[in-house]
Design a protein around this motif. Structure first.
Motif: not given
Length: 321
Positions: A161-169
């Motif tokens: 989830g952290a990786f996905c959130f970082s990419a969408q940021t």
């Protein structure tokens, strides 16, 4: 106003801190409803209620605010956004809000690395030291609870989830140049309805009024959170504002205690102190760096959406691509 006198990076950190306070209420609502319905259904329910609100707003505002020049990028960001929520909501089924957010703090390091590689942001020694020190603080907080990675599925879900959130940021950082905040909030919800409603229908559970209210609450606070995140990345470097996500910890501890009667072990506050020091080490004097020319930022976005370029209009002008 005082806010106008502050540097771009400092204002960005303030927006991100407010976003983290709002985001914790997303976790509270998701955790309250997670015992009754599957994770995919939670996402479908919150997407449906959010889209309904957006459609009512559009009836009064018109469609101008949701027009977009980058539909493919919105699709990619919507998938990443709701992918992040899926894994975080799954992790919340197995861990406390504070524990989940502690693992999510790795997002700051991921954003720093990806912002340097994809967006060409400058990697300073202070950013490196601040991020690494912040991760040390996260490790200190997590050790008492890990028990040899005692909740492997929850931990793995939180990290993904952290990786996905970082990419969408990072997608949000690039999209802010041509897209309105409203369009960046609206289109991911449409993507979510298209993806998650069919999935949720396979194993749909009867939901009570309370479940719908909690799901709607998660949607409301998520919209508020993402609006604040967008304001943050408009005025500051993505690699600067992301470590401010560490402020989610004290908010998480408070919500765990208020709603779930859970109090973290004292050592978690030591880790939190280390994290605060790490955030203070960041350079707040600058602002959001602008590319030397528009093609540099366009190239950054294109590198993140290479697989989807076939959907772009091949006859579009460079400024509209």
């Amino acid at each position: 106003m005082i806010a106008t006198r502050l540097s771009g990076n400092f204002r960005g950190v303030l927006w991100m801190t407010a976003a983290m306070a709002s985001g914790v209420f997303v976790d509270v609502c998701a955790k309250l409803v997670s015992h009754d319905v599957p994770t995919s259904q939670i996402l479908a329910m919150r997407a449906l209620t959010t889209v309904a609100v957006f459609l009512m707003i559009i009836l009064f505002m018109g469609t101008r605010q949701i027009r977009t020049r980058r539909p493919v990028a919105h699709i990619a960001r919507g998938i990443l956004w709701y992918g992040s929520l899926f894994f975080v909501f799954f992790a919340l089924r197995q861990m406390s809000i504070a524990e989940v957010n502690a693992y999510l703090f790795i997002e700051a390091l991921l954003t720093v690395l990806m912002a340097v590689v994809i967006l060409g942001e400058k990697l300073t020694a202070r950013k490196i030291i601040a991020t690494l020190l912040g991760l040390v603080g996260v490790w200190v907080m997590c050790v008492p609870r890990m028990d040899g990675f005692g909740v492997p599925l929850g931990v793995a879900a939180a990290l993904i989830g952290a990786f996905c959130f970082s990419a969408q940021t990072l997608f949000a950082k690039v999209l802010t140049r041509t897209e309105t905040n409203f369009s960046m909030l609206f289109w991911p919800q449409i993507i979510a309805v298209v993806i998650w409603v069919p999935i949720a229908m396979i194993t749909w559970y009867p939901a009570s009024i309370a479940d719908w209210l909690y799901a709607s609450g998660a949607g409301f606070f998520a919209m508020l959170t993402n609006y604040m995140v967008l304001r943050a990345v408009r005025v500051a470097d993505a690699s600067v504002v992301s470590p401010a996500a560490y402020t989610a910890l004290p908010f998480s501890v408070a919500m765990d205690l208020i709603f779930f009667d859970m109090l973290p072990v004292p050592v978690i506050f030591i880790g939190a102190g280390i994290v605060v020091v790490a955030v203070m080490l960041l350079d707040f004097k600058g602002g959001a760096a602008k590319p030397a020319n528009e093609s540099e930022e366009d190239a950054a976005l294109e590198s993140m959406t290479t697989l989807a370029r076939a959907d772009e209009n091949p006859q579009a002008k460079p400024s509209e691509a």
